[in-house]
Design a protein around this motif. Structure first.
Motif, PDB file in Angstrom:
ATOM      1  N   GLN A  13       0.826  -1.206   0.000  1.00  0.00           N
ATOM      2  CA  GLN A  13       0.000   0.000   0.000  1.00  0.00           C
ATOM      3  C   GLN A  13       0.859   1.255   0.000  1.00  0.00           C
ATOM      4  O   GLN A  13       0.581   2.225  -0.710  1.00  0.00           O
ATOM      5  N   THR A  14       1.909   1.240   0.809  1.00  0.00           N
ATOM      6  CA  THR A  14       2.783   2.402   0.914  1.00  0.00           C
ATOM      7  C   THR A  14       3.480   2.675  -0.411  1.00  0.00           C
ATOM      8  O   THR A  14       3.597   3.829  -0.838  1.00  0.00           O
ATOM      9  N   TRP A  28       1.578   6.980  -6.567  1.00  0.00           N
ATOM     10  CA  TRP A  28       0.425   7.840  -6.860  1.00  0.00           C
ATOM     11  C   TRP A  28       0.760   9.306  -6.568  1.00  0.00           C
ATOM     12  O   TRP A  28       0.434  10.205  -7.341  1.00  0.00           O
ATOM     13  N   GLU A  29       1.461   9.553  -5.455  1.00  0.00           N
ATOM     14  CA  GLU A  29       1.856  10.908  -5.088  1.00  0.00           C
ATOM     15  C   GLU A  29       2.758  11.517  -6.154  1.00  0.00           C
ATOM     16  O   GLU A  29       2.571  12.658  -6.574  1.00  0.00           O
ATOM     17  N   ALA A  73      -9.408  12.458  -6.535  1.00  0.00           N
ATOM     18  CA  ALA A  73      -7.987  12.200  -6.280  1.00  0.00           C
ATOM     19  C   ALA A  73      -7.749  11.088  -5.263  1.00  0.00           C
ATOM     20  O   ALA A  73      -6.666  10.504  -5.234  1.00  0.00           O
ATOM     21  N   VAL A  74      -8.745  10.800  -4.408  1.00  0.00           N
ATOM     22  CA  VAL A  74      -8.530   9.777  -3.377  1.00  0.00           C
ATOM     23  C   VAL A  74      -9.273   8.468  -3.658  1.00  0.00           C
ATOM     24  O   VAL A  74      -9.181   7.525  -2.866  1.00  0.00           O
ATOM     25  N   ILE A  75     -10.008   8.397  -4.750  1.00  0.00           N
ATOM     26  CA  ILE A  75     -10.781   7.187  -5.043  1.00  0.00           C
ATOM     27  C   ILE A  75      -9.861   5.976  -5.183  1.00  0.00           C
ATOM     28  O   ILE A  75     -10.173   4.875  -4.717  1.00  0.00           O
ATOM     29  N   GLY A  76      -8.706   6.160  -5.793  1.00  0.00           N
ATOM     30  CA  GLY A  76      -7.756   5.056  -5.930  1.00  0.00           C
ATOM     31  C   GLY A  76      -7.288   4.536  -4.578  1.00  0.00           C
ATOM     32  O   GLY A  76      -7.214   3.315  -4.368  1.00  0.00           O
ATOM     33  N   LEU A  77      -6.989   5.442  -3.663  1.00  0.00           N
ATOM     34  CA  LEU A  77      -6.553   5.036  -2.324  1.00  0.00           C
ATOM     35  C   LEU A  77      -7.681   4.331  -1.571  1.00  0.00           C
ATOM     36  O   LEU A  77      -7.451   3.356  -0.847  1.00  0.00           O
ATOM     37  N   ILE A  78      -8.893   4.830  -1.729  1.00  0.00           N
ATOM     38  CA  ILE A  78     -10.047   4.204  -1.073  1.00  0.00           C
ATOM     39  C   ILE A  78     -10.243   2.786  -1.586  1.00  0.00           C
ATOM     40  O   ILE A  78     -10.496   1.852  -0.814  1.00  0.00           O
ATOM     41  N   ASN A  79     -10.113   2.608  -2.895  1.00  0.00           N
ATOM     42  CA  ASN A  79     -10.255   1.266  -3.472  1.00  0.00           C
ATOM     43  C   ASN A  79      -9.175   0.317  -2.966  1.00  0.00           C
ATOM     44  O   ASN A  79      -9.441  -0.870  -2.720  1.00  0.00           O
TER      45      ASN A  79
END
Length: 231
Positions: free
Chosen positions: A16-17, A23-24, A214-220
């Motif tokens: 995840q990290t 992504w950042e 912008a955060v949908i990918g992280l949420i998924n």
């Protein structure tokens, strides 16, 4: 995908990290005309992982390395604060249910404050206020600030500015039918962290049953890696 479905939390946290940092950098390249430096990405991943050791010292709270779904009929609110320039902070919050569905998201900026710990405490109070306004009655909150979590656990509350904020937070507890505050590692708080650090872009926004693109990918990623928790 295979790594995110591993049974070992440390492996999932590392995956995840790494994805989060890629992504950042991608956002920096696309929106700020920055450049991709692989060694920089790896150094940042190493730094984030080493700040979250897998061995927890005796007496410290056991924390999760990945985001976990809350029990049914409970809303989990992850929050974070980003302290900048020694004088202001940005706050971020994401609320999800037991299926990982977005219940709400929010940002606040600027928050005048003079220390990172006070910024985190303001984030806790702000999140509790939002939870009551949104009508959430059974909630569990998560922070990646160990100092704030330990301060919350103190039975005695003094007269410092931080104590006053904590006192305000405790006054909100009676509004909930169920309330808890837990410590989670930074890798399990990635969405709130992103919202806090980018709060100046959104500046005092509240989304109901949705979140910024912008955060949908992280949420998924959180939903994929999470496993239903027990009651």
């Amino acid at each position: 995908m295979s790594l995110l479905q591993e049974q070992q939390p440390e492996v999932v946290a590392l995956a995840q990290t790494l994805i989060y940092q890629i992504w950042e950098v991608r956002n920096r390249v696309v929106f700020r005309h920055g450049r991709m430096v692989v060694s920089e990405v790896l150094d940042r991943v190493k730094g984030m992982v080493t700040t979250c050791p897998t061995r927890v010292r005796e007496g410290a709270p056991t924390s999760m390395a990945v985001w976990r779904r809350p029990p049914e009929r409970v809303v989990k609110l992850n929050f974070d604060a980003s302290f900048r320039d020694g004088k202001v902070a940005g706050l971020g919050m994401i609320a999800r249910n037991h299926q990982g569905d977005i219940m709400a998201a929010a940002t606040s900026y600027p928050v005048p404050i003079f220390s990172s710990l006070l910024a985190e405490a303001c984030g806790l109070r702000w999140t509790m206020q939002l939870a009551t306004e949104l009508g959430f009655r059974r909630v569990c909150l998560e922070t990646d600030c160990l100092q704030l979590f330990q301060w919350w656990q103190k039975e005695a509350v003094g007269r410092s500015y931080l104590d006053n904020i904590i006192r305000d937070c405790r006054s909100y507890v009676s509004f909930f039918d169920l309330f808890s505050l837990s410590f989670v590692r930074r890798s399990g708080n990635a969405v709130a962290d992103f919202l806090a650090r980018n709060a100046s872009t959104y500046a005092d926004c509240v989304w109901v049953e949705e979140a910024p693109d912008a955060v949908i990918g992280l949420i998924n990623l959180d939903v994929i890696a999470s496993r239903p928790s027990g009651p």
